[in-house]
Every structure is written in structure tokens, then in C-alpha cells.
Design an enzyme around this catalytic site. Structure first.
Site, mmCIF file in Angstrom:
data_model
loop_
_atom_site.group_PDB
_atom_site.id
_atom_site.type_symbol
_atom_site.label_atom_id
_atom_site.label_comp_id
_atom_site.label_asym_id
_atom_site.label_seq_id
_atom_site.Cartn_x
_atom_site.Cartn_y
_atom_site.Cartn_z
ATOM 1 N N HIS A 167 0.602 -84.536 12.277
ATOM 2 C CA HIS A 167 1.716 -83.592 12.338
ATOM 3 C C HIS A 167 1.960 -83.024 10.944
ATOM 4 O O HIS A 167 1.676 -83.667 9.938
ATOM 5 C CB HIS A 167 2.993 -84.292 12.810
ATOM 6 C CG HIS A 167 2.978 -84.702 14.234
ATOM 7 N ND1 HIS A 167 3.103 -83.807 15.270
ATOM 8 C CD2 HIS A 167 2.846 -85.931 14.813
ATOM 9 C CE1 HIS A 167 3.059 -84.461 16.421
ATOM 10 N NE2 HIS A 167 2.907 -85.745 16.175
ATOM 11 N N CYS A 170 -1.817 -84.491 18.213
ATOM 12 C CA CYS A 170 -1.236 -85.734 18.727
ATOM 13 C C CYS A 170 -1.481 -85.856 20.244
ATOM 14 O O CYS A 170 -2.611 -86.011 20.668
ATOM 15 C CB CYS A 170 0.248 -85.821 18.379
ATOM 16 S SG CYS A 170 0.889 -87.506 18.441
#
Length: 501
Positions: free
Chosen positions: A436, A334
Site C-alpha cells: 500500500h 493487496c
């Protein structure tokens, strides 16, 4: 209507989240439909539900304990700090605004209808709701606009258990002081005290309980101690950066293990991504803050961040740069993925504003936009870095939470799916991804470990008897429920709920 009980604490990190999870699993085992609830959560660890809504990881963990799907109604307000004085406000799972602490406090009561609407949706579907408070109800400077502790308890007429952490000392002072600072109506709501994280012989506490009872009597209060929970290692997701998981300064890398260094960014988010790695016997995982600490690391991970530009500048100030990272095996997730690129551009002022040169380890740039990408994803891996073995099953699941889009990319795609072709990029020893939860895919972790064993030449055997991650988590919830049942006066708890056991 559901029965309700609320867990508040004498301080942050006293054990509220764990106790709520334990109660949820215990009630579930009794045959009740149970759900967790927290009106306002301040955390950088978040999750995306099936319908693309964002909520705090603590309530996800508690929902798992209750064996139900996470629902944004369980956490209607999520505050994700972007600085020391401001947060991104997530309302009902979607970005509402970036607000300073003072602005949010001033307008907090305007969120009450949203909180009550979310609560009522759970109230109509479940037998029991277990509510978690935040911080302490004795924060008297904030009580006027409180919507998460006694303010919420009054709104939904909830009895309260007050939990206190004895491991940090001063437990009797914190219990009595908390109760004494509350108004009489709030004091009457507290139906029991729970002492958490105790080490030693419980009988040594008896004189203290007797004296606490005497002091309570002086202020016209009668609150029993309903349990003492011993200090026990149970591996469940922690709520946020107060987590002891991040305190690994004394951890030493080993020549007989795969050494993984996670850079502890100031605004690190979703460090729960790495919990699955910690349980593997083949791995030593250490959080680091300087380049010197990664000398013996076989893999360096750049985690997510809620303020990517700030944390990138911090990274450079600490001495991390292209030269000392380029020959390392690296995974960026991310915000950490975005840092691996050429440029990060924030003309819209989503974070710090302006732009920052990236680490230039992958050939792409990121433009921040006010629209937030929040979705669960199932993708097919099409390229891997040279430190991960080929996967026989290339499908992985996870979720995305980011406010940046990719431009000027010239790298091989990591994954491809129906909803997103940019799950990340791969270049030799560098992997960057928006996904994630990637380490919750057991086969992926197996191939990561075996690939690193081969590349480093270490003589390590892959553990073939590891329990799959979902089963492992469930076993931990069972241990937690056992601990709660053994430690608390369950008959009294059921009486507080007005339920016959």
C-alpha cells in the site's frame, strides 16, 4: 495535562475529520504540541505505523496536519467491517477478534480502560488534544454504551464543538434535534456550533441563527454559532466509503489523458492509495463496477479488500473474468493482488471460509491465516511490467496489511527487501503487489505515466513541474488551517480551551 477540545457531528460525513485536522495544523502554527485522538473508528482505510501497528487513516491524516508521527494511541479501537453485521476489531494496533455488531456493542464498555490508557499517553506528551467523535451523539439507541461521543467527552472532561453539514439540507433541524435529544449534562458540554460546507452569502444565515437561539432558549440551552465554513475543495485523505471521491459515474475518459479504472469492490479498503494519482494532470481516474466501463481504460486497478473472497465472487458475478482482463494493463494491490492468482484458500475461516478460484492472471495461490502481516516496508524493484518505464531509483516505500501468504508461486518477483521477498509478482502486462502507498512514490508514478504514454501511443506530455507528494499534502493542510482560522471565532475557541491567544 493537555488541554482538550472535541469535535462531534450531527451526522456522519459532516466534516469532523477535516475540522480536527484543520484545528491540529492551526494549533501547531501557534506553537503548541498538538495530537489528534479518536477512541473508536469504523473504517476500511488504515495505515501501519513504524512499529507495525494498525490505525485509521483519518488519524494519520490529522497527525500529518499536526506535523507528528502517527501513533496507534491516537486510535485505540479500529473497526474494519467484514460484512453488514460484523467487523474485525483492532485494539491498540493489533487484531483483537472478529465480532458481530451486537457482541461488540454488548462488550464495548470493557474497552474503556484501553481507551483511557491510550489517551493518557498522549495527555502526558502534548499541549492540546483534539478529539474526533463518530457519527452523531444523538444516536439515542446506542448512548448507554457510548465510548466515542459524549461518553468519551465525560470521561476526559472535554468541551465539544458540534459541526453540521448544511450542503445536505435541514441544517437547523439537525442541529436543534441533536442538542434536544441529549441529556442536560451533554447539552452543557457543547460550547459552539460550526456550520460546514456552506455555499453563498453568509448573511442569509443570520435569521436562522437568531431563531435557533430562540429554540435553544425554550429547552434551557445557550450555544453560540462559532463559525461558518464555506464549501472549499481541499485535497486531504477521506475517512471511508462515504467519500465523494468514489462517486465518479459522471467522469468521462479522455483520448488526451491516461485513463485509469479502479474497480469499486463492495469492501474496498485503502482507496486512499489512489489519491496521489487523482492530482496528476495527465490522468483521469474513474471508479467502475462493470466490465463495460473499462473499455477505454489504459490501466485497470484491483484495490484492496477487507473481504477478499466475497469481493472476488462479486467481481465474477459482475462479469469481470480472465478473458476480458488478460489483455489489459493491470495492477492488483493487496486483496486485489490475491484475486489475480489461481486459488484463494480460507480453511481457517479468516474471511468467508472455504476457497475460491482466482482470476488466474498470475501463477500463484493464497492461503489465509489468522496472523496478520502489518509492517512498513522499503523495497528494491527488480522487475517491472511492460507498461512502467525503468526507474533510475528503484527503492520504494509503503506498508503491508494482509492476512494471506503465498504458495505455489511461479512468477518473477516485483520487489525484494530484507524483510520480505514477496512484495508481489510481475508477468508482462500484470503487476500484483502487497504494498500500500506505492503511488506516494513520485518517481514510480512518473514512470507509470511515461510507460503508459509509450505503450498507448497517446500524445501526452509528462508534467515536469509537479510538486512532490509530501510537499503537496503539506500545502493542503496549510490551506485547511487558513480556512479554519478565517471561518471560526478563534478567540472563542481559545477561551473554550482556557488558553490565552
Amino acid at each position: 495535562m493537555a488541554k482538550v477540545i472535541m469535535v462531534q457531528g450531527t451526522m456522519s460525513n459532516s466534516g469532523k475529520s477535516f475540522l480536527v485536522a484543520g484545528l491540529c495544523r492551526m494549533f501547531k502554527r501557534m506553537g503548541f504540541k498538538v495530537a489528534p485522538f479518536k477512541s473508536q473508528n469504523m473504517a476500511l482505510n488504515s495505515f501501519i505505523t513504524e512499529d507495525g501497528l494498525e490505525m485509521g487513516r483519518a488519524q494519520v491524516m490529522q497527525a500529518e496536519a499536526a506535523k507528528i508521527a502517527p501513533d496507534a494511541c491516537m486510535n485505540p479501537i479500529l473497526l474494519k467491517p467484514t460484512s453488514n453485521t460484523g467487523s474485525q476489531v483492532i485494539l491498540n494496533g493489533k487484531v483483537y477478534a472478529n465480532m458481530s455488531a451486537s457482541d461488540y456493542y454488548t462488550n464495548k464498555k470493557s474497552f474503556i480502560p484501553y481507551v483511557l490508557d491510550a489517551y493518557k499517553k498522549l495527555d502526558s506528551k502534548y499541549d492540546i488534544i483534539v478529539i474526533e467523535g463518530a457519527g452523531s451523539p444523538a444516536e439515542i439507541n446506542l448512548n448507554e454504551n457510548d465510548i466515542v461521543n459524549m461518553g468519551l467527552a465525560k470521561l476526559v472532561d472535554a468541551p465539544v464543538l458540534l459541526v453540521a453539514d448544511i450542503d445536505r439540507g435541514g441544517v437547523f433541524a439537525s442541529v436543534f434535534g441533536t442538542v434536544a435529544l441529549l441529556d442536560s449534562e451533554s447539552q452543557k458540554r457543547i460550547k459552539g456550533i460550526v456550520i460546514n460546507k456552506f455555499r453563498g452569502d453568509k448573511t442569509l444565515l443570520t435569521p436562522g441563527f437568531d431563531m435557533l437561539k430562540e429554540h435553544f432558549a425554550k429547552i434551557g440551552v445557550k450555544i453560540p454559532v462559532v463559525g461558518v465554513i464555506p464549501m472549499t475543495k481541499i485535497d486531504i485523505d477521506d475517512e471511508d466509503s462515504l467519500s465523494s471521491r468514489l462517486d465518479t459515474a459522471s467522469t468521462e475518459f479522455s483520448n488526451d489523458k491516461i485513463n485509469i479504472a479502479v474497480i469499486r469492490l463492495p469492501h474496498i479498503s485503502n482507496f486512499t492509495d489512489f489519491n496521489p494519482l487523482e492530482r496528476r494532470s495527465e490522468i483521469v481516474l474513474k471508479y467502475i463496477t462493470s466490465p463495460n466501463e473499462m473499455a477505454d481504460a489504459d490501466l485497470v486497478i484491483l484495490p484492496g479488500s477487507k473481504n477478499t473472497l466475497y469481493d472476488l465472487r462479486w467481481l465474477k458475478d459482475k462479469g469481470f473474468n480472465r478473458n476480458n482482463l488478460i489483455n489489459k494493463n493491470i495492477i492488483g494491490i493487496c486483496g486485489g493482488f490475491q484475486m489475480l492468482g489461481n486459488n484463494l484458500i480460507d480453511e481457517a475461516g479468516v474471511e468467508e471460509g472455504g476457497s475460491e478460484t482466482g482470476l488466474k492472471l498470475l501463477n500463484f495461490s493464497t492461503v489465509f491465516a489468522k496472523k496478520k502481516t502489518t509492517r512498513q516496508t522499503k523495497t528494491k524493484i527488480i522487475n517491472l511490467p511492460d507498461f512502467i518505464d525503468n526507474l533510475s531509483d528503484t527503492a520504494i516505500t509503503g506498508y503491508e496489511i494482509h492476512m494471506g501468504s503465498t504458495i505455489d508461486a511461479d512468477e518473477k518477483y516485483f520487489t525484494i527487501s530484507d524483510i520480505s521477498e514477496n512484495g508481489g509478482f510481475v508477468n508482462k502486462n500484470i503487476l500484483g503487489t502487497y504494498i500500500h502507498g506505492i503511488f506516494e512514490n513520485d518517481k514510480f508514478v512518473d514512470c507509470l505515466i511515461s510507460g503508459l504514454i509509450k505503450k498507448t501511443g497517446k500524445k501526452i506530455s509528462l508534467n515536469d513541474n509537479i510538486t512532490d507528494f509530501e510537499s503537496y499534502k503539506d500545502s493542503q493542510y496549510e490551506l485547511l488551517a487558513n480556512l479554519v482560522e478565517e471561518s471560526l471565532d478563534i478567540e472563542r475557541i481559545m477561551n473554550i480551551l482556557n488558553i490565552e491567544k
